[in-house]
Design an enzyme around this catalytic site. Structure first.
Site, short mmCIF file in Angstrom:
data_model
loop_
_atom_site.label_atom_id
_atom_site.label_comp_id
_atom_site.label_asym_id
_atom_site.label_seq_id
_atom_site.Cartn_x
_atom_site.Cartn_y
_atom_site.Cartn_z
N ASP A 196 -7.24 2.03 -8.22
CA ASP A 196 -7.07 2.00 -6.76
C ASP A 196 -6.17 3.16 -6.34
OD1 ASP A 196 -4.07 0.84 -6.56
OD2 ASP A 196 -5.12 -0.11 -8.22
N ASP A 198 -3.43 2.57 -4.53
CA ASP A 198 -2.27 1.82 -4.05
C ASP A 198 -2.45 1.57 -2.55
OD1 ASP A 198 0.03 0.46 -4.88
OD2 ASP A 198 1.32 2.04 -4.11
N1 ADE Z 1 -2.01 -1.94 -11.28
C1 ADE Z 1 -3.17 -1.51 -10.76
N2 ADE Z 1 -3.00 -0.97 -9.53
C2 ADE Z 1 -1.68 -1.08 -9.26
C3 ADE Z 1 -0.88 -0.71 -8.16
N3 ADE Z 1 -1.40 -0.12 -7.09
N4 ADE Z 1 0.45 -0.97 -8.24
C4 ADE Z 1 0.98 -1.55 -9.33
N5 ADE Z 1 0.27 -1.93 -10.39
C5 ADE Z 1 -1.05 -1.69 -10.36
#
Ligand code: ADE
Length: 255
Positions: A196, A198
Site C-alpha cells: 500500500d 500508507d
Molecule cells: N504493513 C503493511 N502496510 C503497512 C503500513 N502502511 N504501515 C505499517 N505497517 C504496514
C-alpha cells in the site's frame, strides 16, 4: 565448511508451511519464553515474543534468517506489489524488548553495545538481489524501513514525517527482529513487499488491514518464489567468513 541452517520468518500472509520440503515442526521453549508458532497469528506486533522467536531459531542452529514483511510504501516509485531488499531502518517502536542483554533478571548477563550498522547482512541481501535478477523478478535493491509500534497505522502527518526522515517503507515488525538476530550472531535479511501507499498519497486512499492482506495474497507467489530460489543459492555458497565475522562482532561487543 560450517553447516548452515536458514530460518524463514513469514510475516502477514505468509503462513503456508508447505513451501519447504522435509519440513519438521519443533515445539520449543526458551529462556526468553515460548516462540510464536504457526498457529499464533493474532498477536499484535507489540506483543510478539521477538526474543523467543530469534532465540529458538538460534537454538535450532540457524545461521541465516530470511524474513518476509508486508510494508507500506513511502515512495511513489515503490509501487504496491513491488519487492524491496531493505538495507536500513528507522526505529519508531517504544514498547519492545530490543536486546537479550537489557539488564532484566531473565536476560543474558553483561553490558552489550552492538554496532548495528549494517543491520541487514550485505552478503545475504546480495544473494536475494542476484536471485531475483536470475529468476526475472523485479526488486528494489535497497530501502529504509520505518518500524512503527502499531497496531494502528500512521496518521498522515506521521507518514509525511517518515518520508522527510528518509524512510522508504513502513511496517510493524522489523524492529526488534533485525537487532536481535544480529545480537544472536545470525545473518538476517528481509524481503519486503509493498502492499500500500500508507496514507500520504492523495489519489490512493488510506491503508487498511484488508487492503494489506489482499495485496499480500495477490503477490505472495513472488515472495515465495524468491525465498525458495534464494535458499538454493545460499546452500551453494561457503559462509564460513561471514558466520565467523558475526560471531566475533558479538563477542567484541560484550563487556
Ligand atoms: N504493513 C503493511 N502496510 C503497512 C503500513 N502502511 N504501515 C505499517 N505497517 C504496514
Amino acid at each position: 565448511m560450517v553447516n548452515i541452517k536458514i530460518g524463514i520468518i513469514g510475516g502477514t500472509g505468509l503462513d503456508n508451511p508447505e513451501i519447504l520440503k522435509n519440513r519438521k515442526e519443533v515445539k520449543m521453549t526458551t529462556r526468553f519464553g515460548d516462540p510464536s508458532d504457526g498457529v499464533v497469528i493474532e498477536v499484535t506486533p507489540s506483543k510478539v515474543n521477538y526474543r523467543g522467536n530469534i532465540w529458538a531459531l538460534k537454538e535450532v542452529g540457524c545461521t541465516h534468517i530470511i524474513a518476509s514483511s508486508a510494508t507500506g510504501s513511502l515512495k511513489e516509485d515503490i509501487k504496491p506489489g513491488d519487492l524491496v531488499i531493505a538495507d536500513d531502518f528507522l526505529d519508531r517502536t517504544y514498547k519492545r524488548q530490543q536486546s537479550f542483554y537489557d539488564g532484566e533478571p531473565d536476560s543474558l548477563k553483561g553490558v552489550f553495545h552492538l554496532p548495528v550498522h549494517p543491520p541487514f547482512s550485505a552478503p545475504l541481501r546480495k544473494v536475494l538481489i542476484d536471485t531475483a535478477k536470475e529468476i526475472g523478478l523485479y526488486c528494489h535493491e535497497r530501502g529504509t524501513i520505518v518500524t512503527i509500534e502499531g497496531p494502528r497505522f500512521s496518521s498522515k502527518a506521521e507518514s509525511t514525517m517518515y518520508q522527510m526522515l528518509g524512510g522508504d517503507l513502513v511496517n510493524m515488525t522489523t524492529i526488534p527482529e533485525v537487532i536481535l538476530a544480529k545480537e544472536a550472531g545470525i545473518l538476517y535479511a528481509v524481503v519486503a513487499l509493498a502492499t500500500d501507499y500508507d496514507c500520504w498519497k492523495e489519489d490512493y486512499g488510506t491503508v487498511s488491514h484488508e487492503k494489506v492482506l489482499e495485496m499480500f495474497k495477490n503477490n505472495v507467489d513472488k515472495v515465495l518464489k524468491l525465498i525458495c530460489a534464494a535458499v538454493q543459492k545460499i546452500a551453494e555458497k561457503n559462509w564460513d567468513a561471514e558466520i565467523l565475522q558475526s560471531k566475533e562482532l558479538v563477542e567484541r561487543s560484550l563487556m
